[in-house]
Design a protein around this motif. Structure first.
Motif, PDB file in Angstrom:
ATOM      1  N   PHE A 145      24.462 128.327  11.087  1.00 46.89           N
ATOM      2  CA  PHE A 145      25.600 129.010  11.693  1.00 46.89           C
ATOM      3  C   PHE A 145      25.241 129.507  13.090  1.00 46.89           C
ATOM      4  N   GLU A 146      24.069 130.132  13.193  1.00 46.47           N
ATOM      5  CA  GLU A 146      23.627 130.659  14.486  1.00 46.47           C
ATOM      6  C   GLU A 146      23.362 129.531  15.486  1.00 46.47           C
ATOM      7  N   ALA A 147      22.789 128.435  15.009  1.00 46.82           N
ATOM      8  CA  ALA A 147      22.463 127.315  15.895  1.00 46.82           C
ATOM      9  C   ALA A 147      23.714 126.724  16.532  1.00 46.82           C
ATOM     10  N   ILE A 148      24.682 126.373  15.726  1.00 48.22           N
ATOM     11  CA  ILE A 148      25.896 125.741  16.243  1.00 48.22           C
ATOM     12  C   ILE A 148      26.642 126.694  17.172  1.00 48.22           C
ATOM     13  N   ARG A 149      26.585 127.986  16.871  1.00 46.52           N
ATOM     14  CA  ARG A 149      27.273 128.967  17.711  1.00 46.52           C
ATOM     15  C   ARG A 149      26.742 128.950  19.145  1.00 46.52           C
ATOM     16  N   GLN A 150      25.427 128.788  19.303  1.00 46.63           N
ATOM     17  CA  GLN A 150      24.845 128.774  20.651  1.00 46.63           C
ATOM     18  C   GLN A 150      25.304 127.540  21.437  1.00 46.63           C
ATOM     19  N   ASP A 152      27.984 125.685  20.863  1.00 50.54           N
ATOM     20  CA  ASP A 152      29.421 125.750  21.109  1.00 50.54           C
ATOM     21  C   ASP A 152      29.755 126.718  22.243  1.00 50.54           C
ATOM     22  N   TYR A 153      28.967 127.788  22.360  1.00 52.60           N
ATOM     23  CA  TYR A 153      29.159 128.744  23.460  1.00 52.60           C
ATOM     24  C   TYR A 153      29.071 128.017  24.805  1.00 52.60           C
ATOM     25  N   VAL A 154      28.080 127.155  24.920  1.00 48.74           N
ATOM     26  CA  VAL A 154      27.895 126.404  26.166  1.00 48.74           C
ATOM     27  C   VAL A 154      29.026 125.397  26.363  1.00 48.74           C
ATOM     28  N   LEU A 155      29.360 124.656  25.318  1.00 47.29           N
ATOM     29  CA  LEU A 155      30.358 123.598  25.433  1.00 47.29           C
ATOM     30  C   LEU A 155      31.757 124.130  25.733  1.00 47.29           C
ATOM     31  N   LYS A 156      32.039 125.378  25.370  1.00 44.48           N
ATOM     32  CA  LYS A 156      33.336 125.971  25.678  1.00 44.48           C
ATOM     33  C   LYS A 156      33.445 126.359  27.152  1.00 44.48           C
ATOM     34  N   ARG A 157      32.303 126.422  27.830  1.00 45.53           N
ATOM     35  CA  ARG A 157      32.282 126.898  29.206  1.00 45.53           C
ATOM     36  C   ARG A 157      31.912 125.828  30.230  1.00 45.53           C
ATOM     37  N   ILE A 158      31.239 124.779  29.764  1.00 41.08           N
ATOM     38  CA  ILE A 158      30.784 123.741  30.687  1.00 41.08           C
ATOM     39  C   ILE A 158      31.195 122.375  30.134  1.00 41.08           C
ATOM     40  N   PRO A 159      31.889 121.554  30.916  1.00 38.44           N
ATOM     41  CA  PRO A 159      32.228 120.202  30.453  1.00 38.44           C
ATOM     42  C   PRO A 159      30.958 119.432  30.085  1.00 38.44           C
ATOM     43  N   ARG A 160      31.011 118.688  29.003  1.00 38.19           N
ATOM     44  CA  ARG A 160      29.790 118.037  28.527  1.00 38.19           C
ATOM     45  C   ARG A 160      29.233 117.019  29.511  1.00 38.19           C
TER      46      ARG A 160
END
Length: 414
Positions: A145-150, A152-160
Motif C-alpha cells: 500500500f505504501e509503495a504504490i502510494r509513493q 502514484d504521488y509522482v504520476l499524479k503530478r508529472i506526466p510519465r
C-alpha cells in the motif's frame, strides 16, 4: 526481520532492468564529498550486495553481512560529521546507506530508512527521486500500500513521458509485488517501448502474460472465480473474471456457489444488532450473470410489490424496493431491496479493477494466504449483470438498509 523469498526471486528476475539507486545520486553536488571519497568508492564497488535483500544461502559477497553492517554504520557516522541537510543529493546518499543496512537486517533500519527519505520532503529544491526510491524501498519491504502510494504521488503530478523510464520499471516491480500483474505488464511494456529494448528477453514478463486465460464456458469452482484478499480498505473477495471487488465486514458470514450455468453467487449472512432480534440474521446475496438478461428480468418480475427507487449511491445501480407482509410475519413482514448493475466489457477494465493487495508474510494459519502468479481468468469479454439482493424484514429494515448501502458504495464493479 521477515523477508519473502519470492521478493528476492523477482528482484533477481528484474535485475537486467533496474539500475542501482546510488547511480541516480549526483554526488558531485555534495560540497564536502571529498571528505568521504573512500567510503563513497566502497558503496559503488559493493552496490550489487547492498541494493536488495539476498538470502544467506545465496550470499557470495567479499565480506560477511555483519562486516558490511559495521562498515555502513561507520559511513553513516562520517556522513553525520559533514552534514548538508538542505542538499538533496546528500540526503539521498544518507537514505541509500540506511536502506542498505535494512537489506542487511540491521536493527531499527526500517524506521531509519523511512525517516531518511522523508527528511527530503522538508527541503525546497527537490525532485521526484526521493518518492521513487521510497516507493521502491517499501516494495522491497513488503509494504504494497505504501509503495504504490509513493509512485502514484509522482504520476499524479508529472506526466510519465517526462519521468525516467527506470521509474516506470520500478513501478512495475512494485505493482507486481502488490499483486497487480495486469498493471505491471502494461508498465513493463511501456518501459520497453520507451527504452527501445527487446521485451522478448524478459522471461518473467512472458510468464506473466501466459498466466492469464479467457473464460469460454462450463463450470468453474468458486475458488477459481474469487480470491480472498486484503486491500488497504479491508478484507474481501476479488474476482478479475467478474470485474468485482466485494468488501466484507468482520462479522459477515459468507457462503458461496460455483460458477455454473452462467452465474455465480455469494450469500452474506449478517447478524442483527437490534436486541429484540439479536438471535436472527438477514441476508445480502450477490449474483453475477454472464450475458443472461432473461434470468435477470424474471428475478425482477418475481419481486412482490416492487417499485423503482433512488438512494444515495452511484447511478450505475438500478434499485427496486419490494415487500410482502405475509412473509417473515414475526419480524413485521418481508421488506427488501434489489440493485442491478450492467457492466459491458472494455479493455481498460483489465487494469482499472486492480488495487494493491496485501499478502501473508508466513505459512501459518493467520490471515489470508495468497499464492501469487498462478493461472487466472481475464475479465469476461462479454456483458456482465450483477444483482445485489437485500433479503430483510420490516423489524430491522432500517438497520439492514444502512449495511446494504454501505456495501453498494464500497463495492467495485468494472
Amino acid at each position: 526481520m521477515k523477508k519473502r523469498f519470492f521478493i528476492f526471486a523477482l528482484l533477481f528476475a528484474f535485475a537486467n532492468i533496474f539500475c542501482v539507486d546510488i547511480q541516480y545520486i549526483d554526488t558531485a553536488k555534495i560540497k564536502k564529498v571529498q571528505k568521504y571519497a573512500d567510503e563513497l568508492d566502497f558503496l559503488y564497488k559493493n552496490a550489487p550486495f547492498l541494493n536488495g535483500f539476498i538470502p544467506d544461502e545465496y550470499w557470495k559477497a567479499p565480506f560477511s553481512k555483519a562486516e558490511y553492517r559495521e562498515r555502513l554504520k561507520g559511513i553513516l557516522k562520517i556522513l553525520s560529521e559533514y552534514p548538508e541537510n538542505k542538499n538533496q543529493e546528500y540526503l539521498l546518499l544518507k537514505a541509500y546507506v540506511c536502506e542498505a543496512l535494512y537489506h542487511l537486517d540491521a536493527d531499527d533500519s526500517y524506521e531509519e530508512t523511512v525517516r531518511a527519505y522523508n527528511a527530503i520532503e522538508k527541503i525546497k529544491d527537490k525532485d521526484y527521486r526521493y518518492k521513487w526510491f521510497l516507493g521502491s524501498f517499501y516494495a522491497h519491504a513488503g509494504k504494497p500500500f505504501e509503495a504504490i502510494r509513493q509512485f502514484d504521488y509522482v504520476l499524479k503530478r508529472i506526466p510519465r513521458e517526462k519521468l525516467h523510464p527506470d521509474f516506470i520499471a520500478d513501478y512495475a516491480y512494485a505493482e507486481l509485488l502488490a499483486l497487480m500483474p495486469k498493471r505491471a505488464i502494461s508498465d513493463l511494456l511501456y518501459y520497453y517501448d520507451a527504452t527501445g529494448l527487446d521485451p522478448a528477453n524478459n522471461k518473467l514478463l512472458r510468464s506473466l502474460q501466459d498466466d492469464f486465460i479467457d473464460y469460454k464456458d462450463g463450470d468453474v469452482p468458486f475458488t477459481e472465480v474469487f480470491r480472498p484478499v486484503e486491500r488497504e480498505s479491508g478484507k474481501g473477495f476479488f474476482s478479475r473474471l467478474l470485474g468485482l471487488w466485494l468488501p466484507l465486514a468482520s462479522d459477515d458470514q459468507p457462503r458461496f456457489s460455483n460458477l455454473s450455468d452462467g452465474s455465480v453467487s455469494i450469500q452474506i449472512r449478517v447478524p442483527i444488532e437490534a436486541a429484540q432480534y439479536s438471535d436472527s440474521t438477514y441476508f445480502i446475496m450477490i449474483t453475477s450473470f454472464l450475458s443472461n438478461d432473461k434470468k435477470v428480468t424474471r428475478i425482477i418480475e418475481s419481486l412482490p410489490n416492487r417499485k423503482k427507487i433512488t438512494f444515495a449511491v452511484s447511478d450505475q445501480y438500478e434499485i427496486y424496493e419490494y415487500s410482502n407482509p405475509q412473509e417473515y410475519i414475526r419480524f413485521g413482514g418481508m421488506h427488501g431491496l434489489l440493485a442491478i448493475v450492467r457492466a459491458p466489457y472494455n479493455r481498460a477494465l483489465e487494469t482499472e479493477i486492480e488495487e494493491p493487495l496485501k499478502v501473508s508474510s508466513s505459512g501459518d494459519a493467520q490471515g489470508f494466504h495468497i499464492l501469487p502468479f498462478k493461472k487466472e481468468f481475464n475479465r469476461y469479454k462479454g456483458d456482465l449483470i450483477h444483482i445485489i439482493l437485500l433479503d430483510s424484514a420490516e423489524g430491522f429494515y432500517k438497520e439492514s438498509v444502512s449495511r446494504y448501502i454501505d456495501l453498494l458504495n464500497n463495492m467495485q464493479i468494472k
